[in-house]
Design an enzyme around this catalytic site. Structure first.
Site, PDB file in Angstrom:
ATOM      1  N   ASP A 181      -6.337 102.595  41.591  1.00  0.00           N
ATOM      2  CA  ASP A 181      -5.823 103.256  42.787  1.00  0.00           C
ATOM      3  C   ASP A 181      -6.189 102.417  43.999  1.00  0.00           C
ATOM      4  OD1 ASP A 181      -4.764 105.651  44.332  1.00  0.00           O
ATOM      5  OD2 ASP A 181      -6.820 105.572  45.092  1.00  0.00           O
ATOM      6  N   GLU A 265       0.068 101.568  40.807  1.00  0.00           N
ATOM      7  CA  GLU A 265       1.123 102.345  41.443  1.00  0.00           C
ATOM      8  C   GLU A 265       2.231 101.413  41.918  1.00  0.00           C
ATOM      9  OE1 GLU A 265      -0.769 106.105  43.657  1.00  0.00           O
ATOM     10  OE2 GLU A 265      -1.662 104.192  44.246  1.00  0.00           O
ATOM     11  N   CYS A 332      -4.483 117.227  39.444  1.00  0.00           N
ATOM     12  CA  CYS A 332      -5.800 117.308  38.817  1.00  0.00           C
ATOM     13  C   CYS A 332      -5.778 116.528  37.510  1.00  0.00           C
ATOM     14  CB  CYS A 332      -6.183 118.759  38.567  1.00  0.00           C
ATOM     15  SG  CYS A 332      -7.777 118.966  37.728  1.00  0.00           S
ATOM     16  N   CYS A 335      -6.584 119.383  34.437  1.00  0.00           N
ATOM     17  CA  CYS A 335      -5.610 120.392  34.010  1.00  0.00           C
ATOM     18  C   CYS A 335      -4.180 120.044  34.394  1.00  0.00           C
ATOM     19  CB  CYS A 335      -5.983 121.753  34.588  1.00  0.00           C
ATOM     20  SG  CYS A 335      -5.838 121.844  36.397  1.00  0.00           S
ATOM     21  N   CYS A 351      -9.986 120.915  42.426  1.00  0.00           N
ATOM     22  CA  CYS A 351      -8.775 121.554  41.912  1.00  0.00           C
ATOM     23  C   CYS A 351      -8.793 123.047  42.224  1.00  0.00           C
ATOM     24  CB  CYS A 351      -8.665 121.323  40.408  1.00  0.00           C
ATOM     25  SG  CYS A 351      -7.185 122.046  39.662  1.00  0.00           S
ATOM     26  N   CYS A 354      -8.421 124.901  38.240  1.00  0.00           N
ATOM     27  CA  CYS A 354      -9.505 124.945  37.256  1.00  0.00           C
ATOM     28  C   CYS A 354     -10.873 124.686  37.863  1.00  0.00           C
ATOM     29  CB  CYS A 354      -9.238 123.936  36.138  1.00  0.00           C
ATOM     30  SG  CYS A 354      -9.296 122.212  36.673  1.00  0.00           S
ATOM     31  N   ASP A 361     -10.369 109.326  44.842  1.00  0.00           N
ATOM     32  CA  ASP A 361      -9.796 108.061  44.388  1.00  0.00           C
ATOM     33  C   ASP A 361      -9.934 107.891  42.880  1.00  0.00           C
ATOM     34  OD1 ASP A 361      -9.154 107.522  46.987  1.00  0.00           O
ATOM     35  OD2 ASP A 361     -10.882 106.225  47.362  1.00  0.00           O
TER      36      ASP A 361
END
Length: 410
Positions: A181, A265, A332, A335, A351, A354, A361
């Site tokens: 990232d 990305e 997340c 989940c 999150c 959950c 990051d």
């Protein structure tokens, strides 16, 4: 495989003046040939590289100053223009401005280039019409010479050699996969929880840069004083660019040697750093915020890291995968719930579904890694293309018997 070697030249005043002259001739040839191509397009005609090379030889009779530059350099300029037109189109290729374009020209014939080492720190290269030119021996050439490109960066001249090093890309890398990232606070964060960052400008250089910017604002355009200030600014920024390139090269070597698959990305850095001029909503404050974001993105060198990883992967066989960047920072990793409210701040992710907590990051890097593994049964990325698991049905045979014509039987 083909690779590059860059050395700093030590030109004499006469050689430096001649290099500026050759660069100016190449710029003139580029602009004239581009205008000629556009004029032909306006009339619905076409002119190619071979015709322009023949016309260039004839133009040397009427314009003797064209003969001052090596012939192969001018022909290579026309060839570069040909490739640029094929890639981007005649109307999208840019002019080469005197102030904005950095002089650069290429010697494509390796038979006319001779390079040798003369001491521990110095070497020399023989270029057509330049003679012997001294250079800093920072590393061995390490291969067969293919071409040489001379360019100016600030006040210094450099030569870049295209070298065939004789190595081949391995078939595959046995290492694991990793997601990377890229951010504006930390340059790169991996899915394993490693943070890679480095300051590219010192506090003293930053203070000096601000003072030079203030001096630049008080100078008149086109004045000699403005040119002096611009040269000083270029000296500071050249050091920053060198540190950034060194950081990207070292990080790329670490990633490609340790991992067999690197997932990045798919960021359109050029589009992301466009000017905010003309925005409808809050043009003043929004433009200032966009300018700050652009500077932060460019300072971290996102695109440079992508190029460095791609180049380093040729020597290790590491597979490079690019996935869409949408919602990677809002999803997340535990989940897979997507909620913008889960991103509490730049560094905190909690999150709302959950309760999973992690560095934002690192969470995004894990999502990027997971997206790289999301390959469908058809071999494409399920995040961007089809998510079908079963292969499509075979089409009907083309040579099947035609259907009977007439009134259908009920």
């Amino acid at each position: 495989m083909l690779t590059g070697r860059r050395y700093r030249l030590d030109l004499t005043p006469v050689q430096a003046a001649f290099a500026e002259q050759v660069g100016g001739i190449c710029r003139s040839v580029w602009n004239t040939a581009l205008e000629q191509r556009r004029e032909y397009r306006r009339r619905g005609a076409f002119i190619g590289h071979a015709t322009q090379c023949a016309q260039l030889a004839e133009a040397k009779r009427d314009f003797p100053w064209l003969a001052d530059a090596p012939s192969q350099v001018l022909q290579q300029t026309l060839k570069d223009l040909e490739q640029a037109v094929k890639a981007h189109g005649t109307w999208k290729v840019r002019w080469r401005s005197v102030r904005r374009w950095k002089p650069s020209f290429r010697f494509p014939d390796a038979k006319q280039i001779v390079m040798e080492r003369i001491s521990r720190r110095w070497g020399r290269v023989k270029l057509p019409k330049f003679g012997w030119v001294r250079l800093r021996w920072s590393r061995p050439l390490g291969g067969t010479l293919r071409s040489a490109t001379v360019s100016r960066d600030g006040r210094h001249w450099f030569v870049s050699f295209l070298v065939e090093d004789g190595q081949a890309t391995p078939e595959a890398h046995p290492g694991p996969a990793v997601g990377v990232d890229r951010g504006v606070v930390v340059a790169a964060t991996t899915s394993d929880g490693d943070f890679h960052d480095r300051p590219f400008i010192t506090s003293g250089e930053a203070q000096r840069y601000r003072r030079l910017q203030q001096q630049l604002a008080r100078t008149r355009k086109g004045s000699n004083r403005r040119g002096t200030v611009v040269a000083k600014i270029g000296t500071v920024m050249r050091r920053v660019r060198s540190r950034r390139a060194d950081f990207n090269a070292q990080l790329a070597a670490t990633l490609t040697s340790r991992y067999g698959t690197v997932v990045l990305e798919d960021l359109r850095t050029r589009n992301m750093t466009m000017s905010a001029k003309g925005t409808v909503e809050q043009p003043a404050s929004g433009g200032a915020q966009k300018s700050g974001l652009n500077r932060a993105i460019l300072d971290k060198g996102w695109y440079g890291l992508e190029l460095a990883v791609t180049s380093a992967s040729r020597y290790t066989g590491t597979k490079i995968i690019k996935v869409p960047a949408a919602y990677t920072s809002q999803t997340c990793s535990a989940c897979k719930a997507v909620d913008a409210a889960s991103r509490e701040s730049q560094a905190r992710f909690a999150c709302t579904s959950c309760g999973h907590r992690e560095h934002a990051d690192v969470n995004a890097a894990k999502n990027i890694k997971a997206a790289g593994h999301a390959v469908s049964g058809r071999g494409d990325l399920g995040a961007t293309r089809s998510v079908k698991r079963q292969p499509p049905r075979p089409r009907a045979r083309q040579h099947a018997a035609p259907a009977a014509r007439g009134i259908p039987v009920l």
